[in-house]
Design a protein around this motif. Structure first.
Motif, PDB file in Angstrom:
ATOM      1  N   LEU A  60       4.755   4.250   7.143  1.00 63.91           N
ATOM      2  CA  LEU A  60       4.118   3.896   5.966  1.00 63.91           C
ATOM      3  C   LEU A  60       2.627   3.925   5.939  1.00 63.91           C
ATOM      4  O   LEU A  60       2.021   3.326   6.885  1.00 63.91           O
ATOM      5  N   LYS A  61       1.947   4.555   5.036  1.00 68.85           N
ATOM      6  CA  LYS A  61       0.490   4.149   4.466  1.00 68.85           C
ATOM      7  C   LYS A  61       0.535   3.707   3.083  1.00 68.85           C
ATOM      8  O   LYS A  61       1.132   4.186   2.244  1.00 68.85           O
ATOM      9  N   GLU A 112       6.218  12.719   5.686  1.00 68.87           N
ATOM     10  CA  GLU A 112       6.451  13.849   4.586  1.00 68.87           C
ATOM     11  C   GLU A 112       5.365  13.711   4.016  1.00 68.87           C
ATOM     12  O   GLU A 112       4.828  14.804   3.138  1.00 68.87           O
ATOM     13  N   ASN A 113       4.289  13.045   3.789  1.00 73.98           N
ATOM     14  CA  ASN A 113       3.193  12.945   3.175  1.00 73.98           C
ATOM     15  C   ASN A 113       3.215  12.900   1.867  1.00 73.98           C
ATOM     16  O   ASN A 113       2.664  13.581   0.928  1.00 73.98           O
ATOM     17  N   VAL A 114       4.306  12.190   1.378  1.00 70.16           N
ATOM     18  CA  VAL A 114       4.756  11.896  -0.054  1.00 70.16           C
ATOM     19  C   VAL A 114       4.664  10.329  -0.434  1.00 70.16           C
ATOM     20  O   VAL A 114       4.907   9.545   0.243  1.00 70.16           O
ATOM     21  N   GLY A 115       4.177  10.267  -1.862  1.00 70.03           N
ATOM     22  CA  GLY A 115       4.438   8.918  -2.306  1.00 70.03           C
ATOM     23  C   GLY A 115       5.755   8.589  -2.568  1.00 70.03           C
ATOM     24  O   GLY A 115       6.380   9.321  -3.378  1.00 70.03           O
ATOM     25  N   ILE A 116       6.284   7.501  -2.095  1.00 65.05           N
ATOM     26  CA  ILE A 116       7.508   7.063  -2.434  1.00 65.05           C
ATOM     27  C   ILE A 116       8.016   5.625  -3.041  1.00 65.05           C
ATOM     28  O   ILE A 116       9.101   5.410  -3.595  1.00 65.05           O
ATOM     29  N   GLY A 117       6.952   5.207  -3.511  1.00 61.85           N
ATOM     30  CA  GLY A 117       6.932   3.956  -4.324  1.00 61.85           C
ATOM     31  C   GLY A 117       5.860   3.172  -4.445  1.00 61.85           C
ATOM     32  O   GLY A 117       4.600   3.529  -4.129  1.00 61.85           O
ATOM     33  N   GLY A 118       5.627   1.965  -4.671  1.00 62.02           N
ATOM     34  CA  GLY A 118       4.465   1.093  -4.988  1.00 62.02           C
ATOM     35  C   GLY A 118       4.923  -0.373  -4.980  1.00 62.02           C
ATOM     36  O   GLY A 118       6.019  -0.839  -4.768  1.00 62.02           O
ATOM     37  N   ILE A 119       3.671  -1.019  -4.395  1.00 62.38           N
ATOM     38  CA  ILE A 119       3.824  -2.469  -4.209  1.00 62.38           C
ATOM     39  C   ILE A 119       2.465  -2.837  -4.698  1.00 62.38           C
ATOM     40  O   ILE A 119       1.225  -2.294  -4.559  1.00 62.38           O
ATOM     41  N   GLY A 120       2.299  -4.154  -5.011  1.00 61.75           N
ATOM     42  CA  GLY A 120       1.253  -4.886  -5.271  1.00 61.75           C
ATOM     43  C   GLY A 120       1.042  -6.401  -5.521  1.00 61.75           C
ATOM     44  O   GLY A 120       2.418  -7.005  -5.655  1.00 61.75           O
ATOM     45  N   TRP A 172      -0.435  -0.541  -5.029  1.00 63.18           N
ATOM     46  CA  TRP A 172      -0.688   0.165  -3.684  1.00 63.18           C
ATOM     47  C   TRP A 172       0.277   1.254  -3.498  1.00 63.18           C
ATOM     48  O   TRP A 172       1.670   0.839  -3.703  1.00 63.18           O
ATOM     49  N   LEU A 173       0.054   2.478  -3.333  1.00 66.86           N
ATOM     50  CA  LEU A 173       0.953   3.571  -3.464  1.00 66.86           C
ATOM     51  C   LEU A 173       1.586   3.715  -2.059  1.00 66.86           C
ATOM     52  O   LEU A 173       0.808   3.579  -0.887  1.00 66.86           O
ATOM     53  N   MET A 174       2.761   3.485  -1.854  1.00 63.67           N
ATOM     54  CA  MET A 174       3.690   3.536  -0.567  1.00 63.67           C
ATOM     55  C   MET A 174       3.813   5.244  -0.479  1.00 63.67           C
ATOM     56  O   MET A 174       4.394   6.106  -0.828  1.00 63.67           O
ATOM     57  N   VAL A 175       3.077   5.617   0.876  1.00 67.12           N
ATOM     58  CA  VAL A 175       3.122   6.926   1.346  1.00 67.12           C
ATOM     59  C   VAL A 175       3.938   7.108   2.538  1.00 67.12           C
ATOM     60  O   VAL A 175       3.413   6.476   3.721  1.00 67.12           O
ATOM     61  N   LEU A 176       4.931   7.972   2.638  1.00 66.25           N
ATOM     62  CA  LEU A 176       5.884   8.212   3.801  1.00 66.25           C
ATOM     63  C   LEU A 176       5.098   9.204   4.556  1.00 66.25           C
ATOM     64  O   LEU A 176       4.716  10.339   4.325  1.00 66.25           O
ATOM     65  N   LYS A 177       4.381   8.724   5.849  1.00 64.67           N
ATOM     66  CA  LYS A 177       3.765   9.484   6.491  1.00 64.67           C
ATOM     67  C   LYS A 177       4.127  10.758   7.088  1.00 64.67           C
ATOM     68  O   LYS A 177       3.548  11.913   6.996  1.00 64.67           O
ATOM     69  N   MET A 209     -11.495   6.576   2.584  1.00 68.61           N
ATOM     70  CA  MET A 209     -10.710   5.886   1.466  1.00 68.61           C
ATOM     71  C   MET A 209     -10.042   4.665   2.326  1.00 68.61           C
ATOM     72  O   MET A 209      -9.288   5.029   3.353  1.00 68.61           O
ATOM     73  N   PHE A 210      -9.894   3.642   1.690  1.00 70.16           N
ATOM     74  CA  PHE A 210      -9.365   2.416   2.503  1.00 70.16           C
ATOM     75  C   PHE A 210      -7.889   2.424   2.209  1.00 70.16           C
ATOM     76  O   PHE A 210      -7.277   2.976   1.182  1.00 70.16           O
ATOM     77  N   TYR A 211      -7.014   2.077   3.219  1.00 71.79           N
ATOM     78  CA  TYR A 211      -5.656   1.922   3.447  1.00 71.79           C
ATOM     79  C   TYR A 211      -5.276   1.026   4.331  1.00 71.79           C
ATOM     80  O   TYR A 211      -6.054   0.814   5.363  1.00 71.79           O
TER      81      TYR A 211
END
Length: 174
Positions: free
Chosen positions: A9-10, A81-89, A74-79, A1-3
């Motif tokens: 953040l991921k 905690e491994n959770v989605g915290i927001g989005g950007i695009g 693009w899902l913002m993932v806090l590395k 998976m591309f990121y």
């Protein structure tokens, strides 16, 4: 998976399948290998997100599968905690003025920690790898000060008011 990633953040560009299951947050989290993708936001931002999902991201990604990263959330993932915290695009590949617009949102409990700025810097660096992109644009309401602060910290300059919104620009370093 591309990121792409920054220090904390991921950023994962959601493909058409991910967009189609976005509102099933447990299923999306499972498919992306995340602990959670439940992002708490105010109703105004949730409505804007839902509108973008149905009327921009899904149809644009369907039309541009080879360049979907330019048209999706693009899902913002806090590395940590491994959770989605927001989005950007972005709003697409560079236009005739060599511009693309950026938008973002972050869950209420994650605001004020620099994550939105970090994500904005990260996606801007990725976007400027496109040789035709010269300027990244953003718009904020005049009274949305926390979003303006994110843009300022990421190096954007306020350039003018357009339709009661501030226009912000980040130019490519040449």
């Amino acid at each position: 998976m591309f990121y792409i990633q920054s220090e904390r953040l991921k950023l994962i560009p959601l493909n058409l399948h991910h967009l189609s299951i976005y509102q099933q947050s447990d299923t999306l989290a499972l498919e992306l290998g995340l602990a959670s993708v439940s992002i708490a936001m105010e109703p105004l931002f949730l409505n804007e997100f839902d509108d973008a999902l149905q009327n921009f991201w899904i149809p644009s990604v369907e039309k541009n599968p080879q360049h979907y990263q330019w048209f999706t959330n693009w899902l913002m993932v806090l590395k940590e905690e491994n959770v989605g915290i927001g989005g950007i695009g972005l709003t697409g590949l560079p236009n005739e003025n060599q511009e693309s617009e950026v938008g973002y949102g972050i869950g209420q409990q994650y605001r004020g920690k620099g994550y939105a700025t970090e994500a904005l810097v990260c996606i801007s660096q990725w976007a400027f790898m496109h040789p035709k992109l010269h300027t990244i644009v953003a718009h904020t309401p005049v009274d949305l000060l926390h979003s303006q602060r994110v843009l300022q910290k990421a190096g954007f300059q306020s350039v003018r008011v357009e339709n009661e919104l501030l226009r912000w620009e980040l130019k490519r370093n040449t």
